[in-house]
Design an enzyme around this catalytic site. Sequence first.
Site, mmCIF file in Angstrom:
data_model
loop_
_atom_site.group_PDB
_atom_site.id
_atom_site.type_symbol
_atom_site.label_atom_id
_atom_site.label_comp_id
_atom_site.label_asym_id
_atom_site.label_seq_id
_atom_site.Cartn_x
_atom_site.Cartn_y
_atom_site.Cartn_z
ATOM 1 N NE ARG A 197 97.419 13.058 9.757
ATOM 2 C CZ ARG A 197 98.945 13.790 9.882
ATOM 3 N NH1 ARG A 197 99.098 14.228 8.354
ATOM 4 N NH2 ARG A 197 99.672 13.697 10.424
ATOM 5 C CE LYS A 219 81.399 -2.029 3.906
ATOM 6 N NZ LYS A 219 80.727 -3.353 4.642
ATOM 7 C CD GLU A 261 79.396 -9.824 -4.254
ATOM 8 O OE1 GLU A 261 78.422 -9.919 -3.863
ATOM 9 O OE2 GLU A 261 80.091 -10.798 -3.585
ATOM 10 C CE LYS A 303 78.658 -1.707 -2.660
ATOM 11 N NZ LYS A 303 79.550 -1.999 -2.197
ATOM 12 C CD GLU A 313 78.098 -3.206 6.663
ATOM 13 O OE1 GLU A 313 78.804 -2.928 5.563
ATOM 14 O OE2 GLU A 313 78.072 -4.598 6.955
ATOM 15 N NE ARG A 317 78.075 -0.039 1.930
ATOM 16 C CZ ARG A 317 79.436 0.292 2.206
ATOM 17 N NH1 ARG A 317 79.294 1.752 1.524
ATOM 18 N NH2 ARG A 317 80.068 -0.304 0.579
ATOM 19 C CG ASN A 321 77.096 -7.827 4.032
ATOM 20 O OD1 ASN A 321 78.466 -8.003 3.139
ATOM 21 N ND2 ASN A 321 77.895 -6.755 4.929
ATOM 22 C CG HIS A 324 78.375 -11.207 1.269
ATOM 23 N ND1 HIS A 324 77.978 -11.655 0.839
ATOM 24 C CD2 HIS A 324 79.193 -10.671 1.283
ATOM 25 C CE1 HIS A 324 77.800 -10.942 0.036
ATOM 26 N NE2 HIS A 324 79.315 -10.634 -0.272
ATOM 27 C CG HIS A 328 82.898 -13.779 4.581
ATOM 28 N ND1 HIS A 328 81.945 -12.665 5.533
ATOM 29 C CD2 HIS A 328 83.807 -13.210 3.793
ATOM 30 C CE1 HIS A 328 82.714 -11.529 4.234
ATOM 31 N NE2 HIS A 328 83.010 -11.701 3.283
ATOM 32 C CG HIS A 341 83.443 -12.598 -2.536
ATOM 33 N ND1 HIS A 341 83.089 -12.587 -1.396
ATOM 34 C CD2 HIS A 341 83.371 -11.776 -2.294
ATOM 35 C CE1 HIS A 341 82.418 -11.726 -0.346
ATOM 36 N NE2 HIS A 341 82.068 -11.565 -1.071
#
Length: 440
Positions: A197, A219, A261, A303, A313, A317, A321, A324, A328, A341
């Site tokens: 945990r 993330k 980025e 960031k 987010e 946040r 993107n 993106h 994607h 990416h």
Amino acid sequence: MAVASSPSSLHSHSKTSVTPRHSFSSPSRGFVKILSRSDFCAFGRVRAGTLRFHANPIKVSASAAPVMDKPDSRVSTVVDVDLGTRSYPIYIGPGLLDEPDLLQRHVHGKRVLVVTNTTIEPLYLDKVTKALTHGNESISVESVILPDGEQYKNMETLMKVFDKAIETRLDRRCTFVALGGGVIGDMCGFAAAAFLRGVNFIQIPTTLMAMVDSSVGGKTGINHPLGKNLIGAFYQPQCVLVDTDTLNTLPDRELASGIAEVVKYGLIRDAAFFEWLEKNMPALLARDPSALSYAIKRSCENKAEVVSLDEKESGLRATLNLGHTFGHAIETGAGYGQWLHGEAVAAGMVMAVDMSFRLGWIDETIQRRTLDILQQANLPITPPDMMTVDKFKNTMAVDKKVADGLLRLILLKGPLGNCVFTGDYDRNALDETLRAYCKS
Ligand SMILES: NC(=O)c1ccc[n+]([C@@H]2O[C@H](COP(=O)([O-])OP(=O)(O)OC[C@H]3O[C@@H](n4cnc5c(N)ncnc54)[C@H](O)[C@@H]3O)[C@@H](O)[C@H]2O)c1
Ligand SMILES: [Zn+2]
């Protein structure tokens, strides 16, 4: 060659206190507030669609006069990610893996599990093991070497990390160390979040993409056969250690992917940084150490500010993107692994900027400068030929940013360095952009 105008030859460590000034409600649909750097600085933490303030003023790092931390230390910078009790430093500079103290001060307990892959293990595992144990023989280091590739960012590979941790009887007071690019960082972070945990976790990113983006902000996760990054957790590391020397072995294409980025931060919130990038792109591509350190530092500061204000987010946040949603679609359409990416994000940013221009939200110079800087970085500025309007639409329809059937996009609005996250735009502009960039 352009010269990087970065702070150099000192160990700089800077923080700025930001006092919240005002609040407002942010509707989850049709959010058209222009978000600029100064707006971010004025906001407190964002929760559940409403912008509220942190009890304490939020501290964010900012570029400031370098301060000597240790007279004998190498050139390095510290950027703080301020998340209350989950705050952590990002150390940035060349040769940091030769400074054992930086790592060891963040190791809890005496047992460490380094998670890396078959490409990075021969390059850096020994160095990292030495840094972890130098002058401290009581520390024992285990390692697990995963196969290399996005296709292995899955449950089966994750289990190899747990297998190793359980077989070697690691307990709660162990530390997981991610040594690699974003794939390793995301998987190791998720493993650290879930093992017993939650155990301590350190990021040692070795790609530019991981240094400027994936290792910062907590993330973590893995892919599911039906979609990327669908299973994961927010889990912050104890520290991020960026040794810029590790970029010397990174292939050119991977370096350029990370630069996409970096450019993104300039476009969405940092016009001065964008201008710096325009002047210093040749130095970055030539891997000039001080140019790289400065670009990584500014990216991490940007960031860190956004993450400090909106860790999970709820709104702000999402602006990270930019490009993106289009990107994607390209990654999925071209088949994972065909386009990196950052390459997909570059073409995606061009499309988002094109759409912003069609909406009349930005002037033409921003569009031209975006194309120029991405071309300078050897990044693609159009999607692959196989992408059709329908392929874009089908993939974009299942984007995580769709709310109540409405596709929200990050678009530029206003002077360079300002963007919005909104579903309130003329659908024709989206159609026109798709038609302009697709052959059918
Ligand atoms: N968590 C986040 O916020 C976040 C943000 C952006 C991207 N990501 C994730 O990051 C991943 C992409 O990361 P990436 O671009 O770093 O790809 P990656 O981790 O696959 O690394 C790219 C390649 O470079 C190799 N490599 C890494 N460091 C090297 C070095 N120093 N020298 C030589 N080779 C090296 C790797 O083994 C790999 O083959 C994706 O899975 C993406 O979803 C996560
Ligand atoms: Zn990205």
